[in-house]
Each structure stands twice: as structure tokens, then as C-alpha cells.
Design an enzyme around this catalytic site. Sequence first.
Site, mmCIF file in Angstrom:
data_model
loop_
_atom_site.group_PDB
_atom_site.id
_atom_site.type_symbol
_atom_site.label_atom_id
_atom_site.label_comp_id
_atom_site.label_asym_id
_atom_site.label_seq_id
_atom_site.Cartn_x
_atom_site.Cartn_y
_atom_site.Cartn_z
ATOM 1 N N ASP A 7 0.853 -1.191 0.000
ATOM 2 C CA ASP A 7 0.000 0.000 0.000
ATOM 3 C C ASP A 7 0.885 1.236 0.000
ATOM 4 O O ASP A 7 1.382 1.647 1.045
ATOM 5 C CB ASP A 7 -0.866 0.035 1.255
ATOM 6 C CG ASP A 7 -1.770 -1.177 1.354
ATOM 7 O OD1 ASP A 7 -1.360 -2.175 1.976
ATOM 8 O OD2 ASP A 7 -2.868 -1.113 0.789
ATOM 9 N N ASP A 33 -10.503 -4.560 -1.619
ATOM 10 C CA ASP A 33 -9.471 -4.202 -0.656
ATOM 11 C C ASP A 33 -10.055 -3.277 0.403
ATOM 12 O O ASP A 33 -10.514 -2.182 0.100
ATOM 13 C CB ASP A 33 -8.329 -3.494 -1.385
ATOM 14 C CG ASP A 33 -7.215 -3.050 -0.464
ATOM 15 O OD1 ASP A 33 -6.227 -2.503 -0.969
ATOM 16 O OD2 ASP A 33 -7.333 -3.238 0.762
HETATM 17 O O1 LIG Z 1 -5.525 -0.315 1.217
HETATM 18 C C1 LIG Z 1 -5.934 -0.083 2.323
HETATM 19 C C2 LIG Z 1 -6.148 1.273 2.782
HETATM 20 O O2 LIG Z 1 -5.700 2.191 1.853
HETATM 21 C C3 LIG Z 1 -6.317 -1.116 3.284
HETATM 22 O O3 LIG Z 1 -7.555 -1.534 2.863
HETATM 23 C C4 LIG Z 1 -5.345 -2.266 3.369
HETATM 24 O O4 LIG Z 1 -4.870 -2.581 2.114
HETATM 25 C C5 LIG Z 1 -5.998 -3.487 3.955
HETATM 26 O O5 LIG Z 1 -6.732 -3.122 5.058
HETATM 27 P P1 LIG Z 1 -7.474 -4.195 6.023
HETATM 28 O O6 LIG Z 1 -7.539 -5.511 5.328
HETATM 29 O O7 LIG Z 1 -6.617 -4.249 7.249
HETATM 30 O O8 LIG Z 1 -8.824 -3.606 6.272
#
Ligand SMILES: O=C(CO)[C@@H](O)[C@H](O)COP(=O)(O)O
Length: 234
Positions: free
Chosen positions: A42, A182
Amino acid sequence: MSTAPSPRPISIVPSVLPADFSRLGEECRALEDAGVDRIQWDVMDGCFVPNLTFGPDVIASCRSHVSVPFEAQLMVADPDLLLEGYVDAGCDVVIAHAESTIHLHRTLTKITDLGARAGVALNPATPVSAVEHVLDLVDMVLVMTVNPGFGGQAYIPTMEPKVAEVRALLDQRGLDVDVEVDGGVGPDTVAGAAAAGANLIVAGSALYRDPEGLAHAVADIRSRAEAARDGATT
Ligand SMILES: O=C(CO)[C@@H](O)[C@H](O)COP(=O)(O)O
């Protein structure tokens, strides 16, 4: 007589946001050992989203630790400035947000020209129409199920009709393109996303909070997604 497309394989794509940043190489190895299909980085610049994360050098330092593909989700204000760096760092897939560039067609074309596979991401408020003219340029469409910037947020179930709309548009055009979700995806939410047509499942917090460990979490989410996919297509 047209036949329904065969079900797309479910891939589990962990986000490393919840990982221990002091041991990222080891954490990537643990994810690979747990059976994940690719790893999502990310990438956040503190402008497009109110958080700051991984530069290309951080990702490059982990590249030799594992063989699973890396995908970089560029949550950045100007992705064109950064594409080459993340491809050179070893990212196999580079995802640009539709909202982050006024020349999205050019940005996605540049990703493939650099030798990576291109992905396009949609924030929750962005309609599918924003990407309808670039679907032929991408390997995947990411439908965000949270507002980007942080892990551990609540899944937004109203994104499921959008997932289904993207899947239907791709199938209607005969495009071999994956649909990824995601944000807030875990054992209690993955079924809705998979039934709607998502086959790339990004999960971060849900994997790391499973008391039985990463391998159990990966297998559990995968089986729930496959059951929901198959129930939706029979
Ligand atoms: O990309 C993002 C936020 O920008 C998140 O969504 C993470 O990539 C995954 O988050 P969780 O699975 O912990 O909710």
C-alpha cells in the site's frame, strides 16, 4: 449459444500494512509460507491519502526474500512520477487510482510499457464509468471497499453492486481481467465480495488477527470466497 465464463481462481493478496515494519523481509517470507498468491504494498504519499508508507527502496529490499508477485497500489497524488521506480523495485503489478491522474489512459499504458501489469483502482465514491474506456489496458480492477489510507477500517458492503457491475462489464466485453477488493475484507465479509464477482482478495488485518495464524487465515478466507463464488455461479 454463449456459455458463462468459467469461474476465476480466487487469489489471496495480503496487505503488509499490519506487518512488523522492522522485519518486512521475514514478514514477506511468512506470508509466502502461509500460501498467499501475491503481496500488496500500500504505497501512500501523505497527499492522496493522509498516511505515508513505502518507497521503492523498501519494496526492493524485500524482493529477493520471496518469489510471489508484488503489487503496488499507488495511493499517490502523481503516479506518473513514480511508476518507473516501483517497476524497477520489482513490482509485477502497478495499480493506479483513477482519481489520481487526469491522463489515466496514458498512465496505464506507461505501466505496461515499463514491463509491469497494470491495474486501476476506484475509491468508494468513484463510479465504474470512470474506467470504462481503459478496461482493455488493465490486468485487474480494484474496487476499494474502504476509503483508502489506513488498514483496519470497516468494510463498505454497498460496494458489492459496484463489484458486480465491473465483473459484468468485463464479461460482456470478453476481457480476461480480474476484480480485486481491498479494505475490511475478512471471514465475515469476503463472501459478499466474492459472490459479487471479486476474485482477488486483499486482506490485511483479518490475516494478522486470526488466532490460529496466517496459514489458517489464508485458507479460511480462500475457502469462504470459493464457496461464495461457486454458490453465486451455480
Ligand atoms: O488499502 C488499504 C487502505 O488504503 C487497506 O484496505 C489495506 O490494504 C488493507 O486493510 P485491512 O484488510 O486491514 O482492512
